[in-house]
Design an enzyme around this catalytic site. Structure first.
Site: not given
Ligand code: AMP
Ligand code: ZN
Length: 113
Positions: A4, A30, A46, A87, A93, A100
């Site tokens: 994860c 992000d 988690h 989401n 999505g 989060h």
């Molecule tokens: P979701 O589509 O709601 O699951 O959003 C996941 C978010 O996590 C996206 O906006 C990604 O840009 C962000 N994300 C993915 N990997 C990382 C990371 N290593 N550090 C910070 N944000 C991340």
């Molecule tokens: Zn996790």
């Protein structure tokens, strides 16, 4: 939780720009921001997605809203306004399977994400 990406950030196995942290909650920028302010706020526990929340998780979700409020003020978007997005699942999505909340602001947001 193995594999994860957000648990790895929580465990400092992956770098991120952490903006808030306590025993239960973490907030970081992000990696692919869609607004000038784009912060992710999540419980360290988690929990895969919103539909997996249990009664015992209600308190931490409430605290997350307080952290979002604090971060909005610190980032000067409390007055101009902002959006909070969670989401859930495929149609929602959700790309990362650790619950989060996106805090988005710093520009006028369209009606769609
Ligand atoms: P979701 O589509 O709601 O699951 O959003 C996941 C978010 O996590 C996206 O906006 C990604 O840009 C962000 N994300 C993915 N990997 C990382 C990371 N290593 N550090 C910070 N944000 C991340
Ligand atoms: Zn996790």
């Amino acid at each position: 939780m193995e594999d994860c990406i957000f648990c790895k950030i929580i465990n400092k196995e992956i770098n991120s720009k952490i903006l808030y942290e306590d025993e239960e909650i973490i907030a970081f920028n992000d990696i692919n921001p869609i607004a000038p302010i784009h912060i992710l706020v999540l419980p360290k526990k988690h929990i895969s997605k919103l539909t997996d929340l249990k009664k015992e998780d209600e308190a931490v979700i409430g605290k997350i809203m307080s952290v979002i409020n604090k971060l909005a003020k610190e980032n000067n978007i409390a007055e101009t306004g902002f959006r909070v997005v969670a989401n859930c699942g495929v149609d929602g999505g959700q790309a990362v399977g650790h619950i989060h909340f996106h805090l988005l602001g710093g520009r006028k947001l369209e009606n769609k994400m």
